[in-house]
Design a protein around this motif. Structure first.
Motif, PDB file in Angstrom:
ATOM      1  N   LYS A  32       0.825  -1.202   0.000  1.00  0.00           N
ATOM      2  CA  LYS A  32       0.000   0.000   0.000  1.00  0.00           C
ATOM      3  C   LYS A  32       0.859   1.252   0.000  1.00  0.00           C
ATOM      4  CE  LYS A  32      -3.627  -2.366   2.506  1.00  0.00           C
ATOM      5  NZ  LYS A  32      -4.255  -2.580   3.786  1.00  0.00           N
ATOM      6  N   ARG A  33       2.014   1.194   0.660  1.00  0.00           N
ATOM      7  CA  ARG A  33       2.904   2.349   0.756  1.00  0.00           C
ATOM      8  C   ARG A  33       4.098   2.181  -0.178  1.00  0.00           C
ATOM      9  NH1 ARG A  33       3.059   3.295   7.269  1.00  0.00           N
ATOM     10  NH2 ARG A  33       0.837   3.671   7.503  1.00  0.00           N
ATOM     11  N   GLU A  34       4.760   3.301  -0.464  1.00  0.00           N
ATOM     12  CA  GLU A  34       5.914   3.272  -1.359  1.00  0.00           C
ATOM     13  C   GLU A  34       7.058   2.475  -0.721  1.00  0.00           C
ATOM     14  OE1 GLU A  34       8.160   6.306  -4.293  1.00  0.00           O
ATOM     15  OE2 GLU A  34       7.904   7.004  -2.237  1.00  0.00           O
ATOM     16  N   SER A  35       7.726   1.701  -1.538  1.00  0.00           N
ATOM     17  CA  SER A  35       8.825   0.854  -1.075  1.00  0.00           C
ATOM     18  C   SER A  35      10.165   1.432  -1.501  1.00  0.00           C
ATOM     19  CB  SER A  35       8.691  -0.546  -1.675  1.00  0.00           C
ATOM     20  OG  SER A  35       7.484  -1.123  -1.320  1.00  0.00           O
ATOM     21  N   GLU A  36      11.223   0.931  -0.855  1.00  0.00           N
ATOM     22  CA  GLU A  36      12.581   1.281  -1.227  1.00  0.00           C
ATOM     23  C   GLU A  36      13.292  -0.003  -1.632  1.00  0.00           C
ATOM     24  OE1 GLU A  36      14.662   3.477   1.776  1.00  0.00           O
ATOM     25  OE2 GLU A  36      12.861   4.615   2.269  1.00  0.00           O
ATOM     26  N   ALA A  37      13.998   0.049  -2.745  1.00  0.00           N
ATOM     27  CA  ALA A  37      14.731  -1.121  -3.221  1.00  0.00           C
ATOM     28  C   ALA A  37      16.212  -0.792  -3.317  1.00  0.00           C
ATOM     29  CB  ALA A  37      14.205  -1.562  -4.584  1.00  0.00           C
ATOM     30  N   SER A  38      17.018  -1.661  -2.744  1.00  0.00           N
ATOM     31  CA  SER A  38      18.469  -1.550  -2.861  1.00  0.00           C
ATOM     32  C   SER A  38      18.929  -2.724  -3.717  1.00  0.00           C
ATOM     33  CB  SER A  38      19.106  -1.596  -1.479  1.00  0.00           C
ATOM     34  OG  SER A  38      20.502  -1.549  -1.600  1.00  0.00           O
ATOM     35  N   ILE A  39      19.557  -2.421  -4.841  1.00  0.00           N
ATOM     36  CA  ILE A  39      19.972  -3.454  -5.784  1.00  0.00           C
ATOM     37  C   ILE A  39      21.483  -3.385  -5.926  1.00  0.00           C
ATOM     38  CG2 ILE A  39      19.693  -4.350  -8.113  1.00  0.00           C
ATOM     39  CD1 ILE A  39      16.994  -2.709  -8.142  1.00  0.00           C
ATOM     40  N   THR A  40      22.150  -4.485  -5.583  1.00  0.00           N
ATOM     41  CA  THR A  40      23.606  -4.542  -5.620  1.00  0.00           C
ATOM     42  C   THR A  40      24.041  -5.475  -6.749  1.00  0.00           C
ATOM     43  OG1 THR A  40      23.672  -4.209  -3.233  1.00  0.00           O
ATOM     44  CG2 THR A  40      25.673  -5.039  -4.270  1.00  0.00           C
ATOM     45  N   PHE A  41      24.927  -4.977  -7.595  1.00  0.00           N
ATOM     46  CA  PHE A  41      25.481  -5.757  -8.700  1.00  0.00           C
ATOM     47  C   PHE A  41      26.934  -6.075  -8.381  1.00  0.00           C
ATOM     48  CE2 PHE A  41      22.370  -2.812 -10.565  1.00  0.00           C
ATOM     49  CZ  PHE A  41      21.520  -3.703 -11.194  1.00  0.00           C
ATOM     50  N   SER A  42      27.328  -7.329  -8.573  1.00  0.00           N
ATOM     51  CA  SER A  42      28.722  -7.715  -8.380  1.00  0.00           C
ATOM     52  C   SER A  42      29.010  -8.959  -9.218  1.00  0.00           C
ATOM     53  CB  SER A  42      29.020  -7.976  -6.901  1.00  0.00           C
ATOM     54  OG  SER A  42      28.230  -9.033  -6.416  1.00  0.00           O
ATOM     55  N   THR A  43      30.278  -9.348  -9.254  1.00  0.00           N
ATOM     56  CA  THR A  43      30.660 -10.580  -9.942  1.00  0.00           C
ATOM     57  C   THR A  43      31.461 -11.450  -8.989  1.00  0.00           C
ATOM     58  OG1 THR A  43      32.669  -9.598 -10.835  1.00  0.00           O
ATOM     59  CG2 THR A  43      30.718  -9.527 -12.240  1.00  0.00           C
ATOM     60  N   GLU A  44      31.305 -12.743  -9.142  1.00  0.00           N
ATOM     61  CA  GLU A  44      32.056 -13.723  -8.366  1.00  0.00           C
ATOM     62  C   GLU A  44      32.490 -14.839  -9.307  1.00  0.00           C
ATOM     63  OE1 GLU A  44      29.987 -15.238  -4.973  1.00  0.00           O
ATOM     64  OE2 GLU A  44      29.393 -13.240  -4.312  1.00  0.00           O
ATOM     65  N   ARG A  45      33.781 -14.961  -9.471  1.00  0.00           N
ATOM     66  CA  ARG A  45      34.361 -16.020 -10.308  1.00  0.00           C
ATOM     67  C   ARG A  45      33.721 -16.076 -11.696  1.00  0.00           C
ATOM     68  NH1 ARG A  45      34.363 -20.429  -5.496  1.00  0.00           N
ATOM     69  NH2 ARG A  45      35.861 -19.348  -4.207  1.00  0.00           N
ATOM     70  N   GLY A  46      33.554 -14.916 -12.288  1.00  0.00           N
ATOM     71  CA  GLY A  46      33.023 -14.854 -13.641  1.00  0.00           C
ATOM     72  C   GLY A  46      31.510 -14.965 -13.736  1.00  0.00           C
ATOM     73  N   ARG A  47      30.836 -15.060 -12.606  1.00  0.00           N
ATOM     74  CA  ARG A  47      29.373 -15.144 -12.609  1.00  0.00           C
ATOM     75  C   ARG A  47      28.799 -13.839 -12.072  1.00  0.00           C
ATOM     76  NH1 ARG A  47      27.436 -20.625 -10.175  1.00  0.00           N
ATOM     77  NH2 ARG A  47      25.688 -20.218 -11.524  1.00  0.00           N
ATOM     78  N   CYS A  48      27.571 -13.549 -12.438  1.00  0.00           N
ATOM     79  CA  CYS A  48      26.922 -12.285 -12.074  1.00  0.00           C
ATOM     80  C   CYS A  48      26.029 -12.464 -10.857  1.00  0.00           C
ATOM     81  CB  CYS A  48      26.078 -11.785 -13.242  1.00  0.00           C
ATOM     82  SG  CYS A  48      27.033 -11.533 -14.742  1.00  0.00           S
ATOM     83  N   ARG A  49      26.262 -11.653  -9.824  1.00  0.00           N
ATOM     84  CA  ARG A  49      25.445 -11.689  -8.616  1.00  0.00           C
ATOM     85  C   ARG A  49      24.615 -10.417  -8.537  1.00  0.00           C
ATOM     86  NH1 ARG A  49      24.783 -14.425  -4.214  1.00  0.00           N
ATOM     87  NH2 ARG A  49      26.710 -15.632  -4.371  1.00  0.00           N
ATOM     88  N   VAL A  50      23.329 -10.611  -8.235  1.00  0.00           N
ATOM     89  CA  VAL A  50      22.418  -9.499  -7.978  1.00  0.00           C
ATOM     90  C   VAL A  50      21.771  -9.764  -6.628  1.00  0.00           C
ATOM     91  CG1 VAL A  50      20.292  -8.349  -8.688  1.00  0.00           C
ATOM     92  CG2 VAL A  50      21.963  -9.031 -10.403  1.00  0.00           C
ATOM     93  N   GLU A  51      21.864  -8.776  -5.756  1.00  0.00           N
ATOM     94  CA  GLU A  51      21.213  -8.854  -4.446  1.00  0.00           C
ATOM     95  C   GLU A  51      20.179  -7.750  -4.380  1.00  0.00           C
ATOM     96  OE1 GLU A  51      22.444  -7.829   0.025  1.00  0.00           O
ATOM     97  OE2 GLU A  51      23.667  -9.389  -0.914  1.00  0.00           O
ATOM     98  N   VAL A  52      18.938  -8.125  -4.125  1.00  0.00           N
ATOM     99  CA  VAL A  52      17.846  -7.165  -4.038  1.00  0.00           C
ATOM    100  C   VAL A  52      17.323  -7.179  -2.609  1.00  0.00           C
ATOM    101  CG1 VAL A  52      15.552  -6.542  -4.878  1.00  0.00           C
ATOM    102  CG2 VAL A  52      17.211  -7.560  -6.446  1.00  0.00           C
ATOM    103  N   THR A  53      17.286  -5.997  -1.994  1.00  0.00           N
ATOM    104  CA  THR A  53      16.708  -5.838  -0.671  1.00  0.00           C
ATOM    105  C   THR A  53      15.568  -4.848  -0.803  1.00  0.00           C
ATOM    106  OG1 THR A  53      18.853  -6.206   0.348  1.00  0.00           O
ATOM    107  CG2 THR A  53      17.151  -5.227   1.726  1.00  0.00           C
ATOM    108  N   LEU A  54      14.382  -5.268  -0.431  1.00  0.00           N
ATOM    109  CA  LEU A  54      13.187  -4.453  -0.562  1.00  0.00           C
ATOM    110  C   LEU A  54      12.705  -4.090   0.831  1.00  0.00           C
ATOM    111  CD1 LEU A  54      11.190  -3.450  -2.753  1.00  0.00           C
ATOM    112  CD2 LEU A  54       9.886  -5.511  -2.341  1.00  0.00           C
ATOM    113  N   ASN A  55      12.531  -2.806   1.084  1.00  0.00           N
ATOM    114  CA  ASN A  55      12.054  -2.320   2.375  1.00  0.00           C
ATOM    115  C   ASN A  55      10.706  -1.668   2.162  1.00  0.00           C
ATOM    116  OD1 ASN A  55      11.499  -1.009   4.770  1.00  0.00           O
ATOM    117  ND2 ASN A  55      13.258   0.342   4.687  1.00  0.00           N
ATOM    118  N   ASN A  56       9.690  -2.247   2.798  1.00  0.00           N
ATOM    119  CA  ASN A  56       8.371  -1.638   2.746  1.00  0.00           C
ATOM    120  C   ASN A  56       7.923  -1.375   4.172  1.00  0.00           C
ATOM    121  OD1 ASN A  56       5.174  -2.130   2.860  1.00  0.00           O
ATOM    122  ND2 ASN A  56       5.778  -1.043   1.015  1.00  0.00           N
ATOM    123  N   ASN A  57       8.112  -0.142   4.586  1.00  0.00           N
ATOM    124  CA  ASN A  57       7.631   0.290   5.887  1.00  0.00           C
ATOM    125  C   ASN A  57       8.152  -0.577   7.028  1.00  0.00           C
ATOM    126  OD1 ASN A  57       6.230   2.247   7.230  1.00  0.00           O
ATOM    127  ND2 ASN A  57       4.379   1.030   7.379  1.00  0.00           N
ATOM    128  N   GLY A  58       9.412  -0.942   6.960  1.00  0.00           N
ATOM    129  CA  GLY A  58      10.018  -1.699   8.053  1.00  0.00           C
ATOM    130  C   GLY A  58      10.084  -3.199   7.833  1.00  0.00           C
TER     131      GLY A  58
END
Length: 183
Positions: A32-58
């Motif tokens: 119902k309320r606006e969310s915040e998304a933190s998206i981290t891009f990195s690589t590990e041993r030639g592979r692509c890592r994406v970490e998504v953290t979504l914060n919705n009101n705590g």
């Protein structure tokens, strides 16, 4: 939805960022309320890592995926968070109490600091956050969503006493509660 993109040891082009905004933005329909998304891009041993953290009101939802392609990692992380939201939002609102996802918790992060003295009791990171009253079940759910081993909270079922839930090595969960000290 508000976005925060973090690139660790690599440069991500605008097309990948636009793709991530589009995919992660679809998760906003669950709240119902606006969310915040933190998206981290990195690589590990030639592979692509994406970490998504979504914060919705705590309430925090987090997923980390490692694949051969950045787009596939984004898709997998978004799918994992969508599963978490569907599974746990229903549980919270039906089992625990109405509006459980509408709490207001604002964590305050203090960045790592370097210390000159290198002994066994060195504090390398400090986090401050406001404790909100919640049930033990909500605290366990929040701990699982954050993929942490423990979670501190104010226990609604025990006169808002300071409590910690933790994952036991033998399985199940433990609860530590503050006791009144009589002088």
């Amino acid at each position: 939805m508000k976005y925060n993109f973090i690139e660790r040891k690599l440069q991500v082009d605008g097309e990948v960022i636009t793709y991530a905004e589009k995919k992660v933005g679809k998760l906003d329909k669950f709240f119902k309320r606006e969310s915040e998304a933190s998206i981290t891009f990195s690589t590990e041993r030639g592979r692509c890592r994406v970490e998504v953290t979504l914060n919705n009101n705590g309430m925090y939802f987090r997923a980390s995926e490692l694949t051969q392609d950045m787009h596939a990692s984004i898709d997998s992380a978004v799918a994992a968070i969508e599963r978490q939201i569907r599974k746990n939002k229903t549980r919270l609102e039906k089992k625990l109490r109405e509006g459980a996802l509408e709490r207001d918790i604002k964590p305050e992060f203090i960045p790592d600091e370097e210390y000159a003295d290198e002994d066994d009791f060195r504090v390398v990171r400090t986090k401050r956050f406001s404790l909100k009253p919640m049930t033990v079940e909500e605290a366990i759910l929040q701990m699982k969503l954050l993929e942490h081993e423990f979670f501190a909270f104010l226990n609604q079922e025990d006169d808002d006493s300071f409590s910690v839930v933790y994952k036991r090595k033998q399985g199940g969960y433990g609860l530590i509660s503050a006791a009144d000290i009589d002088d």
